[in-house]
Design a protein around this motif. Structure first.
Motif, PDB file in Angstrom:
ATOM      1  N   TYR A   1       0.840  -1.196   0.000  1.00  0.00           N
ATOM      2  CA  TYR A   1       0.000   0.000   0.000  1.00  0.00           C
ATOM      3  C   TYR A   1       0.875   1.246   0.000  1.00  0.00           C
ATOM      4  O   TYR A   1       1.860   1.337   0.737  1.00  0.00           O
ATOM      5  CB  TYR A   1      -0.920  -0.001   1.224  1.00  0.00           C
ATOM      6  CG  TYR A   1      -1.770   1.242   1.329  1.00  0.00           C
ATOM      7  CD1 TYR A   1      -2.601   1.635   0.286  1.00  0.00           C
ATOM      8  CD2 TYR A   1      -1.750   2.029   2.478  1.00  0.00           C
ATOM      9  CE1 TYR A   1      -3.368   2.777   0.372  1.00  0.00           C
ATOM     10  CE2 TYR A   1      -2.522   3.170   2.579  1.00  0.00           C
ATOM     11  CZ  TYR A   1      -3.330   3.546   1.520  1.00  0.00           C
ATOM     12  OH  TYR A   1      -4.083   4.683   1.598  1.00  0.00           O
TER      13      TYR A   1
ATOM     14  N   PRO B   1       0.354   5.077   0.823  1.00  0.00           N
ATOM     15  CA  PRO B   1      -0.596   6.036   1.388  1.00  0.00           C
ATOM     16  C   PRO B   1      -0.556   7.380   0.665  1.00  0.00           C
ATOM     17  O   PRO B   1       0.291   7.611  -0.209  1.00  0.00           O
ATOM     18  CB  PRO B   1      -0.123   6.186   2.841  1.00  0.00           C
ATOM     19  CG  PRO B   1       0.767   5.010   3.102  1.00  0.00           C
ATOM     20  CD  PRO B   1       1.397   4.703   1.773  1.00  0.00           C
TER      21      PRO B   1
ATOM     22  N   TYR C   1     -11.084   2.405   9.287  1.00  0.00           N
ATOM     23  CA  TYR C   1     -10.643   2.220   7.898  1.00  0.00           C
ATOM     24  C   TYR C   1      -9.978   3.488   7.349  1.00  0.00           C
ATOM     25  O   TYR C   1      -8.884   3.431   6.764  1.00  0.00           O
ATOM     26  CB  TYR C   1     -11.833   1.848   7.019  1.00  0.00           C
ATOM     27  CG  TYR C   1     -11.493   1.854   5.543  1.00  0.00           C
ATOM     28  CD1 TYR C   1     -10.940   0.735   4.942  1.00  0.00           C
ATOM     29  CD2 TYR C   1     -11.691   2.996   4.768  1.00  0.00           C
ATOM     30  CE1 TYR C   1     -10.589   0.751   3.599  1.00  0.00           C
ATOM     31  CE2 TYR C   1     -11.351   3.017   3.426  1.00  0.00           C
ATOM     32  CZ  TYR C   1     -10.794   1.895   2.848  1.00  0.00           C
ATOM     33  OH  TYR C   1     -10.453   1.921   1.525  1.00  0.00           O
ATOM     34  N   GLN C   2     -10.642   4.633   7.516  1.00  0.00           N
ATOM     35  CA  GLN C   2     -10.122   5.854   6.928  1.00  0.00           C
ATOM     36  C   GLN C   2      -8.804   6.275   7.549  1.00  0.00           C
ATOM     37  O   GLN C   2      -7.920   6.788   6.866  1.00  0.00           O
ATOM     38  CB  GLN C   2     -11.151   6.986   7.041  1.00  0.00           C
ATOM     39  CG  GLN C   2     -10.763   8.285   6.345  1.00  0.00           C
ATOM     40  CD  GLN C   2     -10.604   8.125   4.831  1.00  0.00           C
ATOM     41  OE1 GLN C   2     -10.967   7.095   4.255  1.00  0.00           O
ATOM     42  NE2 GLN C   2     -10.079   9.150   4.180  1.00  0.00           N
TER      43      GLN C   2
ATOM     44  N   THR D   1      -6.127   4.258   6.066  1.00  0.00           N
ATOM     45  CA  THR D   1      -5.974   4.679   4.674  1.00  0.00           C
ATOM     46  C   THR D   1      -5.106   5.930   4.580  1.00  0.00           C
ATOM     47  O   THR D   1      -4.201   6.023   3.749  1.00  0.00           O
ATOM     48  CB  THR D   1      -7.352   4.943   4.044  1.00  0.00           C
ATOM     49  OG1 THR D   1      -8.082   3.717   3.962  1.00  0.00           O
ATOM     50  CG2 THR D   1      -7.214   5.526   2.640  1.00  0.00           C
TER      51      THR D   1
ATOM     52  N   GLN E   1      -8.159  -4.450   2.587  1.00  0.00           N
ATOM     53  CA  GLN E   1      -7.779  -4.289   1.179  1.00  0.00           C
ATOM     54  C   GLN E   1      -9.049  -4.183   0.334  1.00  0.00           C
ATOM     55  O   GLN E   1      -9.518  -5.159  -0.242  1.00  0.00           O
ATOM     56  CB  GLN E   1      -6.931  -5.483   0.732  1.00  0.00           C
ATOM     57  CG  GLN E   1      -5.555  -5.538   1.362  1.00  0.00           C
ATOM     58  CD  GLN E   1      -4.631  -4.440   0.841  1.00  0.00           C
ATOM     59  OE1 GLN E   1      -4.912  -3.793  -0.165  1.00  0.00           O
ATOM     60  NE2 GLN E   1      -3.534  -4.219   1.525  1.00  0.00           N
TER      61      GLN E   1
ATOM     62  N   THR F   1      -3.176   4.815  -3.213  1.00  0.00           N
ATOM     63  CA  THR F   1      -4.404   5.412  -2.685  1.00  0.00           C
ATOM     64  C   THR F   1      -5.101   6.291  -3.708  1.00  0.00           C
ATOM     65  O   THR F   1      -6.315   6.487  -3.643  1.00  0.00           O
ATOM     66  CB  THR F   1      -4.088   6.235  -1.417  1.00  0.00           C
ATOM     67  OG1 THR F   1      -5.312   6.590  -0.770  1.00  0.00           O
ATOM     68  CG2 THR F   1      -3.312   7.497  -1.752  1.00  0.00           C
TER      69      THR F   1
ATOM     70  N   ARG G   1      -8.703   3.737  -4.345  1.00  0.00           N
ATOM     71  CA  ARG G   1      -9.026   3.380  -2.965  1.00  0.00           C
ATOM     72  C   ARG G   1      -9.973   4.392  -2.327  1.00  0.00           C
ATOM     73  O   ARG G   1     -10.842   4.023  -1.527  1.00  0.00           O
ATOM     74  CB  ARG G   1      -7.753   3.254  -2.125  1.00  0.00           C
ATOM     75  CG  ARG G   1      -8.004   2.725  -0.714  1.00  0.00           C
ATOM     76  CD  ARG G   1      -6.695   2.549   0.041  1.00  0.00           C
ATOM     77  NE  ARG G   1      -6.928   2.229   1.441  1.00  0.00           N
ATOM     78  CZ  ARG G   1      -6.825   1.026   1.975  1.00  0.00           C
ATOM     79  NH1 ARG G   1      -6.517   0.003   1.213  1.00  0.00           N
ATOM     80  NH2 ARG G   1      -7.038   0.828   3.261  1.00  0.00           N
TER      81      ARG G   1
END
Length: 364
Positions: free
Chosen positions: A143, A145, A181-182, A185, A234, A241, A245
């Motif tokens: 990932y 970011p 989640y955020q 992220t 995921q 991102t 996403r």
């Protein structure tokens, strides 16, 4: 900030199960000291499992000894500091929830500082560079970011959304799941984002009465199946991102989050009912007058006969001076006695009445 998701029948059923478990626990009366012991155990489990997810090498028993007894493990000093800081941070989460402290960017930065560097650390600034999440064994990119320049705006948006969502009809478990989640992220810090996200979700649940007596450890169920936890996070096939996403459908993550929460809540409701049904030794009448901090310290005596001011400070997340003031007051109230009067290493034990009660509680 708009999140894409759909309420499924499974999610609705899990929300109903969560509410049913809340009602069961709310209507079940436990002896206060037993309730405090269950809270202590849950806090230790949360500490162990949220750090274990990130690679901490201490076992559950070792983590308990590190946070409650200050035990050191040579060669694993970082692991010990990590669990001690996390335990104190979770205590602070409980305090903020009790005081209904608003969730702000400053609070989140202070929470991260507690988790990463301990109680004396200043609020952590957001990262000023890029960080990358890679697969530990292969080094493959997992990932990427947002860029650091976008982090302050994204965090402002997240905090504003939390404030609005808490005032709307959106179920609190959904708010906590989406915030979790955020936050991961955005990945606003260089390290400690996972632990902070999970602690933030706990704070949001506790603030709105979804603490289930503070007997729960959601982190435990995540740690039992890390592939399922990370797989649920995921939500989009692209690692960047900016490549989808932000617009991903979060239904799968919410299904996982609510399923996990419902499972823990059902388990705790059953355990609380079973504990309430067991015969107990009568509590000393004065026990009902002890406040939350005194009950936490009383619970430490189920594992050791004497305590120092440093033990009290570690268990409550206080400075040694504040711990000394507390123990002096408790000696004056006659439920603590001085076992060793040495000035630098003074030790305390319970008075006879409380020793009898704790011995009976430990034997059950």
């Amino acid at each position: 900030m708009n999140f894409r998701y759909t309420f499924t029948l499974e999610m609705v059923q899990d929300l109903m199960d969560i509410e049913a478990a809340r009602q069961t626990v709310r209507l079940t009366v436990l002896p206060p000291q037993l309730a405090e012991e269950l809270r202590r155990q849950a806090r230790v489990r949360s500490t162990h499992y949220t750090t274990r997810i990130e690679g901490n090498r201490l076992t559950l028993a070792e983590a308990e000894e590190a946070v409650l007894e200050g035990r050191r493990f040579p060669g694993r000093e970082r692991d010990v500091r990590e669990v001690q800081n996390t335990y104190r941070a979770l205590q602070q989460v409980e305090t903020w929830a009790e005081r209904q402290t608003p969730v702000t960017e400053d609070l989140i930065r202070r929470l991260h500082a507690l988790i990463e560097r301990g109680p004396c650390a200043k609020a952590t600034p957001y990262r000023d560079g890029q960080n990358v999440i890679r697969e530990a064994s292969t080094g493959a990119l997992v990932y990427l970011p947002p860029e650091s320049a976008d982090v302050p705006g994204l965090m402002r948006d997240l905090v504003a959304w939390i404030s609005r969502a808490e005032g709307e009809v959106l179920p609190t478990p959904v708010v906590a799941g989406l915030a979790h989640y955020q936050f991961v992220t955005i990945h606003p810090f260089y390290d400690g984002n996972g632990r902070t996200a999970r602690a933030l979700a706990t704070l949001l649940l506790y603030r709105r009465g979804y603490d289930l007596g503070r007997f729960t450890s959601l982190e435990e169920i995540y740690a039992q199946d890390l592939d399922a936890y990370y797989g649920a996070l995921q939500t989009h096939p692209h690692h960047n991102t900016y490549e989808g996403r932000a617009e991903a459908d979060l239904t799968g993550w919410l299904v996982y989050f609510l399923r996990s929460m419902a499972a823990i809540f059902r388990r705790v409701a059953v355990e609380v009912q079973a504990q309430a049904a067991e015969p107990r030794a009568p509590e000393p009448s004065a026990l009902r007058q002890l406040d939350r901090r005194a009950r936490i310290v009383l619970g430490l005596f189920t594992h050791q006969e004497t305590l120092t001011n440093n033990d009290v400070a570690a268990a409550l997340g206080l400075s040694p001076r504040a711990a000394r003031d507390l123990t002096a007051g408790w000696v004056a109230e006659s439920w603590l006695e001085i076992a060793d009067p040495a000035r630098k290493s003074r030790r305390y034990r319970l008075s006879a009445e409380y020793r009898r009660f704790v011995s009976a509680l430990s034997a059950e």
